[in-house]
Design an enzyme around this catalytic site. Structure first.
Site, PDB file in Angstrom:
ATOM      1  N   TYR A 193       0.823  -1.217   0.000  1.00 18.10           N
ATOM      2  CA  TYR A 193       0.000   0.000   0.000  1.00 18.10           C
ATOM      3  C   TYR A 193       0.855   1.264   0.000  1.00 18.10           C
ATOM      4  CZ  TYR A 193      -4.586  -2.155   0.831  1.00 18.10           C
ATOM      5  OH  TYR A 193      -5.764  -2.843   0.700  1.00 18.10           O
ATOM      6  N   GLY A 194       1.938   1.240   0.786  1.00 16.23           N
ATOM      7  CA  GLY A 194       2.818   2.402   0.819  1.00 16.23           C
ATOM      8  C   GLY A 194       2.270   3.562   1.629  1.00 16.23           C
ATOM      9  N   PHE A 195       1.692   3.232   2.807  1.00 19.48           N
ATOM     10  CA  PHE A 195       1.181   4.270   3.708  1.00 19.48           C
ATOM     11  C   PHE A 195       0.166   5.187   3.014  1.00 19.48           C
ATOM     12  CE2 PHE A 195       5.008   4.497   6.889  1.00 19.48           C
ATOM     13  CZ  PHE A 195       4.661   3.238   7.357  1.00 19.48           C
TER      14      PHE A 195
ATOM     15  N   SER B 145       9.113  -0.091  10.076  1.00 11.05           N
ATOM     16  CA  SER B 145       9.486  -1.403   9.548  1.00 11.05           C
ATOM     17  C   SER B 145       8.710  -1.821   8.316  1.00 11.05           C
ATOM     18  CB  SER B 145       9.304  -2.464  10.644  1.00 11.05           C
ATOM     19  OG  SER B 145       8.019  -2.366  11.233  1.00 11.05           O
ATOM     20  N   SER B 146       7.839  -0.955   7.821  1.00 11.65           N
ATOM     21  CA  SER B 146       7.141  -1.308   6.585  1.00 11.65           C
ATOM     22  C   SER B 146       8.143  -1.368   5.440  1.00 11.65           C
ATOM     23  CB  SER B 146       6.069  -0.259   6.260  1.00 11.65           C
ATOM     24  OG  SER B 146       5.566  -0.459   4.948  1.00 11.65           O
TER      25      SER B 146
ATOM     26  N   ASN C  86       7.450  -0.904   2.388  1.00 11.30           N
ATOM     27  CA  ASN C  86       6.855  -0.249   1.226  1.00 11.30           C
ATOM     28  C   ASN C  86       7.085   1.256   1.135  1.00 11.30           C
ATOM     29  OD1 ASN C  86       5.660  -2.779   0.461  1.00 11.30           O
ATOM     30  ND2 ASN C  86       4.213  -2.462   2.130  1.00 11.30           N
ATOM     31  N   THR C  87       7.852   1.813   2.055  1.00  8.65           N
ATOM     32  CA  THR C  87       8.224   3.228   2.003  1.00  8.65           C
ATOM     33  C   THR C  87       9.740   3.311   1.905  1.00  8.65           C
ATOM     34  OG1 THR C  87       6.301   3.964   3.287  1.00  8.65           O
ATOM     35  CG2 THR C  87       8.209   5.429   3.235  1.00  8.65           C
TER      36      THR C  87
ATOM     37  N   LYS D 211       7.351  -0.992  16.275  1.00  7.72           N
ATOM     38  CA  LYS D 211       7.044  -2.114  15.394  1.00  7.72           C
ATOM     39  C   LYS D 211       8.262  -2.443  14.548  1.00  7.72           C
ATOM     40  CE  LYS D 211       3.361  -4.025  12.546  1.00  7.72           C
ATOM     41  NZ  LYS D 211       1.981  -3.826  12.072  1.00  7.72           N
TER      42      LYS D 211
ATOM     43  N   ASN E 149       6.466  -6.744  11.702  1.00  6.52           N
ATOM     44  CA  ASN E 149       5.818  -6.237  10.502  1.00  6.52           C
ATOM     45  C   ASN E 149       5.890  -7.305   9.414  1.00  6.52           C
ATOM     46  OD1 ASN E 149       4.793  -4.449   8.453  1.00  6.52           O
ATOM     47  ND2 ASN E 149       5.602  -2.738   9.626  1.00  6.52           N
TER      48      ASN E 149
END
Length: 365
Positions: free
Chosen positions: A144-146, A207-208, A210-211, A244, A275
């Site tokens: 999703y990328g926030f 920790s995502s 996607n960014t 996280k 995550n």
């Protein structure tokens, strides 16, 4: 005269057909409603779940959030087994990203709802498609990328429902940074300040996968700087802070994290482990082996791969004080919440525990 009579016969036939269709449709609707109310789990498994598979994963996700928001799923008013009195079941961030369905989710049986990740300014997130189902693995890949409506809009939503939130429910605010932000530390500090009067706890999501550059904040020096500044901002705020982490940290990186959060100026009250992972060699569906995005596999909140009471029990035995779910809700819907609770209660009682607290960490002693 013949044509006129024939027309009358045809019109009469049409009217009877319409009446029959109306009765049939009405009866079908009534039947569906009775089935829905009497056996929601069976109805979900037989009708709603298969139907959702025809929708794109993101459409299905959004439809699910909307259905919960507007109370289309029956609430769970049953009392939890006594052995679960001290248990906390949480919905992981990423499901209700914008705080749309908090009350509805608590009515489904979640004692904690964590919304977000929320970024300071609105941003659309990554291009679509950005969510993929892997039914063979009962997994979801997301990137999703926030995507976020931003601090202000989400805050106003929470304020509008604040007085109607259940007393026993806890609200977590998961904070992220804007993709193009040049000051990540300031983004998180702004989040702490903005939601200080509505959050029961905060989560710092660094920790995502996607960014771009986000996970670099888990490095020792960057993490110390980030948490030190956040702790200054929350010096007068009671809400605890959770960090996280990614599951892909090596041992040295984990040691660095522990050394940082052990210091007074950069402490946290707990960890969320973990995550989504970018490592997926075990997938049955090889098509998604290299697909970009995350795979959903001090006090610790355990998250990742919780589909059954046994899964939750293993995390508790490993040291988790609370358990979060996400993908299980995607594949099995609202009935999975009560199912996990009942299965966990049976396991605890079978092993002689009178409450969840007694079992925390017993598997690592």
């Amino acid at each position: 005269m013949y044509l006129h009579t024939n027309s009358l016969i045809f019109i009469n036939f049409q009217n009877k057909l319409k009446s029959l269709c109306n009765v049939t449709l009405g009866g079908a609707v009534v039947y569906q409603y009775i089935y829905y109310k009497k056996d929601f789990k069976g109805y979900y498994d037989q009708y709603l779940k298969p139907f959702s598979q025809f929708l794109s994963p993101e459409w299905a996700h959004n439809a699910g959030v909307a259905a919960i928001k507007y109370g289309l799923f029956p609430p769970d008013y049953s009392e939890d087994p006594k052995v679960l009195v001290s248990a906390y079941f949480s919905l992981a961030a990423g499901f209700d990203k914008h705080g749309d369905a908090v009350i509805g989710l608590m009515k489904l049986g979640f004692s904690i709802v964590e919304i977000g990740s929320v970024t300071p300014e609105p941003q659309p997130g990554n291009p679509k498609p950005r969510v993929f189902r892997l039914p063979e693995d009962e997994a979801v890949i997301n990137r999703y990328g926030f995507n976020s409506e931003g601090h202000e809009k989400v805050y106003q939503k929470i304020k509008s429902i604040e007085k109607t939130l259940p007393d026993k429910g806890l609200l977590g605010i998961n904070l992220g940074k804007n993709k193009l932000s040049e000051n990540a530390v300031q983004d998180y500090v702004l989040g702490i300040e903005k939601f200080s009067d509505v959050a029961d706890y905060f989560v710092i999501n660094i920790s995502s996968p996607n960014t771009p550059g986000l996970r670099s904040l888990q490095k020792k020096e960057e993490l110390h700087q980030l948490l030190s500044n956040i702790n200054k901002a929350r010096s007068s705020i009671q809400a605890p802070l959770f960090l996280k982490l990614a599951p892909d940290l090596n041992k040295e990186e984990m040691k660095d994290v522990v050394s940082v959060i052990s210091k007074k100026e950069s402490k946290v009250e707990g960890l969320i482990i973990s995550n989504t992972t970018i490592d997926r060699p075990q997938l049955a569906n090889k098509e998604f082996m290299n697909e970009a995005g995350g795979l959903r596999k001090i006090p610790i909140i355990g998250v990742g791969g919780v589909f059954t009471g046994q899964d939750a029990y293993e995390k508790i035995l490993a040291g988790a004080s609370a358990v979060q779910i996400y993908t299980a809700l995607v594949y099995h819907g609202p009935p999975v919440v009560s199912k996990i609770k009942l299965e966990l209660a049976e396991l605890l009682q079978k092993d002689g525990y009178s409450n969840v607290n007694e079992a925390i960490g017993k598997g690592v002693e």
